[in-house]
Design a protein around this motif. Structure first.
Motif, mmCIF file in Angstrom:
data_model
loop_
_atom_site.group_PDB
_atom_site.id
_atom_site.type_symbol
_atom_site.label_atom_id
_atom_site.label_comp_id
_atom_site.label_asym_id
_atom_site.label_seq_id
_atom_site.Cartn_x
_atom_site.Cartn_y
_atom_site.Cartn_z
ATOM 1 N N GLY A 41 9.656 -0.637 7.824
ATOM 2 C CA GLY A 41 9.427 -2.056 7.633
ATOM 3 C C GLY A 41 10.165 -2.659 6.460
ATOM 4 O O GLY A 41 9.921 -3.819 6.110
ATOM 5 N N GLY A 42 11.055 -1.887 5.845
ATOM 6 C CA GLY A 42 11.795 -2.378 4.691
ATOM 7 C C GLY A 42 12.971 -3.247 5.078
ATOM 8 O O GLY A 42 13.224 -3.500 6.264
ATOM 9 N N PRO A 43 13.718 -3.727 4.069
ATOM 10 C CA PRO A 43 14.871 -4.585 4.348
ATOM 11 C C PRO A 43 15.932 -3.870 5.178
ATOM 12 O O PRO A 43 16.085 -2.644 5.098
ATOM 13 N N GLN A 44 16.655 -4.638 5.970
ATOM 14 C CA GLN A 44 17.766 -4.100 6.760
ATOM 15 C C GLN A 44 19.001 -4.028 5.871
ATOM 16 O O GLN A 44 19.486 -5.055 5.398
ATOM 17 N N VAL A 45 19.503 -2.811 5.645
ATOM 18 C CA VAL A 45 20.640 -2.609 4.737
ATOM 19 C C VAL A 45 21.718 -1.816 5.465
ATOM 20 O O VAL A 45 21.429 -0.784 6.080
ATOM 21 N N SER A 46 22.963 -2.291 5.388
ATOM 22 C CA SER A 46 24.084 -1.578 5.997
ATOM 23 C C SER A 46 25.283 -1.616 5.069
ATOM 24 O O SER A 46 25.401 -2.501 4.213
ATOM 25 N N SER A 47 26.178 -0.672 5.231
ATOM 26 C CA SER A 47 27.376 -0.595 4.395
ATOM 27 C C SER A 47 28.355 -1.695 4.771
ATOM 28 O O SER A 47 28.431 -2.125 5.926
ATOM 29 N N GLY A 48 29.111 -2.136 3.785
ATOM 30 C CA GLY A 48 30.123 -3.151 4.046
ATOM 31 C C GLY A 48 30.814 -3.573 2.770
ATOM 32 O O GLY A 48 30.584 -2.998 1.699
ATOM 33 N N GLU A 49 31.668 -4.565 2.868
ATOM 34 C CA GLU A 49 32.382 -5.077 1.704
ATOM 35 C C GLU A 49 31.540 -6.132 0.996
ATOM 36 O O GLU A 49 30.964 -7.004 1.627
ATOM 37 N N VAL A 50 31.496 -6.024 -0.324
ATOM 38 C CA VAL A 50 30.806 -7.005 -1.158
ATOM 39 C C VAL A 50 31.828 -7.628 -2.090
ATOM 40 O O VAL A 50 32.524 -6.928 -2.826
ATOM 41 N N GLU A 51 31.946 -8.932 -2.035
ATOM 42 C CA GLU A 51 32.898 -9.666 -2.870
ATOM 43 C C GLU A 51 32.140 -10.558 -3.847
ATOM 44 O O GLU A 51 31.217 -11.278 -3.443
ATOM 45 N N ARG A 84 21.083 -7.130 4.486
ATOM 46 C CA ARG A 84 21.809 -6.856 3.255
ATOM 47 C C ARG A 84 23.067 -6.039 3.522
ATOM 48 O O ARG A 84 23.083 -5.176 4.405
ATOM 49 N N THR A 85 24.089 -6.318 2.707
ATOM 50 C CA THR A 85 25.325 -5.531 2.772
ATOM 51 C C THR A 85 25.470 -4.757 1.477
ATOM 52 O O THR A 85 25.516 -5.351 0.393
ATOM 53 N N ALA A 86 25.525 -3.431 1.582
ATOM 54 C CA ALA A 86 25.572 -2.554 0.410
ATOM 55 C C ALA A 86 26.993 -2.083 0.158
ATOM 56 O O ALA A 86 27.726 -1.716 1.078
ATOM 57 N N SER A 87 27.381 -2.068 -1.125
ATOM 58 C CA SER A 87 28.770 -1.829 -1.514
ATOM 59 C C SER A 87 29.133 -0.371 -1.731
ATOM 60 O O SER A 87 30.311 -0.011 -1.717
ATOM 61 N N GLY A 88 28.135 0.479 -1.990
ATOM 62 C CA GLY A 88 28.413 1.863 -2.370
ATOM 63 C C GLY A 88 28.496 2.078 -3.868
ATOM 64 O O GLY A 88 28.492 3.220 -4.336
ATOM 65 N N VAL A 89 28.549 1.006 -4.653
ATOM 66 C CA VAL A 89 28.593 1.098 -6.123
ATOM 67 C C VAL A 89 27.164 1.060 -6.646
ATOM 68 O O VAL A 89 26.431 0.106 -6.394
ATOM 69 N N LYS A 90 26.760 2.099 -7.390
ATOM 70 C CA LYS A 90 25.388 2.190 -7.872
ATOM 71 C C LYS A 90 25.297 1.771 -9.335
ATOM 72 O O LYS A 90 26.137 2.151 -10.151
ATOM 73 N N CYS A 91 24.250 1.002 -9.651
ATOM 74 C CA CYS A 91 24.043 0.498 -11.011
ATOM 75 C C CYS A 91 22.559 0.540 -11.346
ATOM 76 O O CYS A 91 21.715 0.379 -10.469
ATOM 77 N N LEU A 92 22.274 0.717 -12.633
ATOM 78 C CA LEU A 92 20.912 0.554 -13.129
ATOM 79 C C LEU A 92 20.654 -0.909 -13.482
ATOM 80 O O LEU A 92 19.548 -1.408 -13.316
ATOM 81 N N ARG A 93 21.660 -1.557 -14.021
ATOM 82 C CA ARG A 93 21.633 -2.996 -14.298
ATOM 83 C C ARG A 93 22.950 -3.588 -13.844
ATOM 84 O O ARG A 93 23.999 -2.937 -13.929
ATOM 85 N N PHE A 94 22.898 -4.860 -13.403
ATOM 86 C CA PHE A 94 24.097 -5.481 -12.862
ATOM 87 C C PHE A 94 24.038 -6.978 -13.108
ATOM 88 O O PHE A 94 22.973 -7.579 -13.162
ATOM 89 N N TYR A 95 25.207 -7.574 -13.289
ATOM 90 C CA TYR A 95 25.319 -9.029 -13.313
ATOM 91 C C TYR A 95 26.767 -9.377 -12.988
ATOM 92 O O TYR A 95 27.679 -8.534 -13.126
ATOM 93 N N ALA A 96 26.985 -10.614 -12.554
ATOM 94 C CA ALA A 96 28.338 -11.042 -12.198
ATOM 95 C C ALA A 96 28.473 -12.538 -12.364
ATOM 96 O O ALA A 96 27.496 -13.290 -12.218
ATOM 97 N N ALA A 97 29.687 -12.984 -12.652
ATOM 98 C CA ALA A 97 30.024 -14.407 -12.709
ATOM 99 C C ALA A 97 31.533 -14.538 -12.635
ATOM 100 O O ALA A 97 32.274 -13.701 -13.175
ATOM 101 N N ALA A 98 31.998 -15.581 -11.968
ATOM 102 C CA ALA A 98 33.425 -15.904 -11.892
ATOM 103 C C ALA A 98 34.285 -14.710 -11.465
ATOM 104 O O ALA A 98 35.390 -14.512 -11.967
#
Length: 339
Positions: A41-51, A84-98
């Motif tokens: 019953g969890g989120p639907q997650v599959s591999s793909g490109e994340v930009e 959800r689209t998962a990138s394969g890059v694993k992080c404990l903390r993450f943030y992004a901008a620009a």
């Protein structure tokens, strides 16, 4: 002790150590197996490109059990509970901008873990890496993508008590120039130069000018909102009892967690918003304790994490003190909105 008895003691010690090692391996294998099991019953997650430049997306650390747990993952911001689209890059903390990302990772060793910060491009490819001296806690990227910051615990592992120490670094993502600790900045407290060996900084948030930032400074058992200046290397106190600030997109307000008397020692915080012109505080409608650095979805809405069945869930609420908190995504943490 005879040679024979010493040999028996040595053999027994080796067998005990071997048993401990086997048990540790089996437990680690069991944990890994559980992590790879998709939650019913969890989120639907599959591999793909994340930009990191794909507009209208929320990018975050996926906490759902399964093969994509801890991966940087993307979902439509308008449908944060959707596929959800998962990138394969694993992080404990993450943030992004620009189009720039910062990813705080654990490097698992035979005896203990070490940690590092990766600067990522828009396709989540590594551009640079830096050692992190402790357990990762907070991460931010400036609105221009030109600077990234991270905080780590170097003593203790929780903000709830007083027995902890942090180290906060800022890097210029264009040149690689690193400020390894904000403790080297000159501090102005109540308009006067201030020095103390117990000064700690954490929770950086950047303005758009590539010069100004805000953060928490702690000293003598109290916390303060500081305004930092990257050009003059100064930190000026602005307001007391502010932790983990987050600057609004329009630069006029800071969302933060505030210690409130009478609450639990381990969960003492409520979310507030501070007007930087008037210094007027507004309590938000979330009544639960929030130990997170909130994120602004837009100028009117803040998003934050609370404990959930699989680690953390994301909630949103209005930034003006009205409305009701609403869960927008399960098994997710460290969101960034691409606009």
């Amino acid at each position: 002790m005879s040679v024979r008895n010493r040999l028996l003691v040595f053999v027994c010690a080796v067998l005990v150590l071997a048993g401990v090692a086997v048990t540790a391996v089996l437990h680690a294998s069991a944990r890994a197996e559980r992590r790879d099991q998709v939650q019913p019953g969890g989120p639907q997650v599959s591999s793909g490109e994340v930009e990191l430049t794909e507009r209208g997306r929320m990018v975050f650390r996926n906490m759902a059990w399964g093969p994509h747990r801890d991966e940087v993952t993307s979902v439509a911001a308008a449908d944060p509970a959707g596929p959800r689209t998962a990138s394969g890059v694993k992080c404990l903390r993450f943030y992004a901008a620009a189009g720039t990302g910062v990813c705080l990772q654990a490097v698992h060793g035979a005896v203990s873990d070490t940690y590092r910060a990766l600067i990522l491009d828009a396709a989540l490819k590594e551009r640079a890496r830096y050692d992190v001296p402790g357990i990762p806690s907070r991460a931010r990227v400036s609105p221009t993508g030109h600077f990234a910051a991270w905080t780590a615990f170097v003593g203790g592992d929780s903000y709830a008590g007083t027995n902890f120490s942090t180290r906060t670094a800022i890097v210029d993502t264009r040149t690689g120039a690193l400020i390894p600790t904000l403790e080297d900045f000159r501090v102005l407290k109540d308009g006067h130069p201030y020095t103390s060996p117990d000064v700690n900084f954490w929770g950086v948030t950047f303005a758009k000018d590539d010069r100004t930032f805000y953060a928490t400074m702690a000293t003598k058992g109290r916390t303060y909102l500081i305004r930092g200046d990257l050009s003059t290397r100064t930190a000026t106190t602005l307001h007391p009892n502010v932790e983990c600030p987050s600057l609004s997109p329009d630069g006029t307000r800071v969302a933060y967690k505030k210690r409130v008397p009478g609450l639990s020692k381990d969960a003492p915080w409520r979310l507030y918003v501070l007007n930087l012109t008037t210094m007027r505080e507004t309590p938000l409608s979330e009544s639960r304790s929030v130990d997170d650095q909130a994120v602004w979805k837009d100028d009117h809405t803040v998003v934050y994490a609370l404990p959930g069945d699989y680690g953390a869930d994301l909630y949103e609420m209005p930034a003006d003190g009205t409305g009701t908190p609403r869960r927008i995504s399960t098994a997710a943490v460290s969101p960034a909105f691409v606009s």
